[in-house]
Design an enzyme around this catalytic site. Structure first.
Site, short mmCIF file in Angstrom:
data_model
loop_
_atom_site.label_atom_id
_atom_site.label_comp_id
_atom_site.label_asym_id
_atom_site.label_seq_id
_atom_site.Cartn_x
_atom_site.Cartn_y
_atom_site.Cartn_z
N SER A 120 21.74 9.60 22.75
CA SER A 120 21.48 9.07 21.59
C SER A 120 20.18 9.92 21.08
CB SER A 120 20.97 7.66 21.58
OG SER A 120 20.16 7.42 22.80
N GLY A 121 19.17 9.21 20.41
CA GLY A 121 18.18 9.97 19.70
C GLY A 121 17.20 10.89 20.94
N HIS A 122 16.95 10.46 21.82
CA HIS A 122 15.96 11.10 22.60
C HIS A 122 16.89 12.36 23.37
CE1 HIS A 122 13.05 12.18 25.77
NE2 HIS A 122 13.78 12.08 26.68
N GLY A 136 15.16 7.39 27.20
CA GLY A 136 13.77 7.02 26.82
C GLY A 136 13.34 5.92 27.73
N HIS A 169 -6.58 19.03 31.87
CA HIS A 169 -6.74 19.62 33.18
C HIS A 169 -6.91 18.34 34.13
CE1 HIS A 169 -11.24 18.39 33.25
NE2 HIS A 169 -11.18 18.67 31.83
N HIS A 225 6.32 7.80 30.16
CA HIS A 225 6.59 8.27 29.00
C HIS A 225 5.44 8.55 27.98
CE1 HIS A 225 9.49 8.13 25.28
NE2 HIS A 225 8.61 8.98 24.93
#
Length: 208
Positions: free
Chosen positions: A13-15, A71, A138, A147
């Site tokens: 799908s979208g991801h 996602g 860093h 996520h």
């Protein structure tokens, strides 16, 4: 036997669309996808290989690569558990526009998206999504199945626990810790440790 550059995706799908374009730009071949059902919209013309809980994934995938294109943190965690159980070939997917320090340690099944910056001495867990334009400064430590949404910034030496979601355009001040399974809302500003599980929002951070 060498590993091929052909990839089977889990989720479409979208991801997944974002990941597919990064993979194609990097010279990978996307063989097809697994999902609980065939997608009604198939913009990349991929073959459907069934639901991973109902088919023999190992025999279908063989020596090719696999990648979790989902996602949702908990679903991605379960998929990576399956990959590990079946000893499938995982890898790190990095968009060609990303800038990743040579001293960063990146674990398998992590996606580093368009225009992402990952600076020196960072440690990124497995199954992490670093989405478009986010900055990991860093010495940050981003744990498994996190996520980080588009445009979010983790300043130096930030530690993020497993299965967190860091919302779009949020900022986390340096030297802070966010414990596991927390959600940081879009546009939020984190200036102190978050040690209690919850959903946190706002420029003056509060728990919903």
């Amino acid at each position: 036997m060498s590993v091929s550059n052909s990839v089977f995706l889990f989720g479409y799908s979208g991801h997944a669309y974002v990941i597919i374009e990064s993979l194609l730009d990097a010279g990978y071949q996307v063989k097809g996808y697994f999902d609980f059902k065939a997608a009604e919209n198939n913009p990349y013309g991929l073959d459907y290989f069934g639901y991973e809980k109902e088919v023999d994934v190992k025999s279908i995938v063989g020596n090719n690569l696999v990648f979790p294109s989902i996602g949702d943190n908990s679903i991605r965690k379960n998929l990576i558990g399956l990959f590990e159980k079946l000893h499938l070939n995982q890898f790190v997917a990095v968009d060609s526009s990303a800038n990743v320090s040579r001293t960063a340690l990146i674990n398998p099944s992590t996606y580093i998206g368009k225009n992402v910056i990952v600076n020196g001495q960072t440690k990124i867990g497995k199954g992490v999504i670093l989405n478009s334009g986010c900055i990991i400064e860093h010495e940050c430590q981003v744990s498994n199945f996190v996520h980080v949404a588009p445009g979010a910034v983790l300043c130096g030496n930030v530690s993020v626990g497993e299965e967190c979601f860091v919302g779009a355009n949020s900022v986390v001040k340096q030297n802070l810790m966010i414990s596991s399974e927390n959600v940081i809302g879009a546009g939020s500003v984190v200036i102190s440790h978050i040690l209690e599980k919850g959903v946190w929002v706002g420029s003056k951070l509060r728990k919903l």
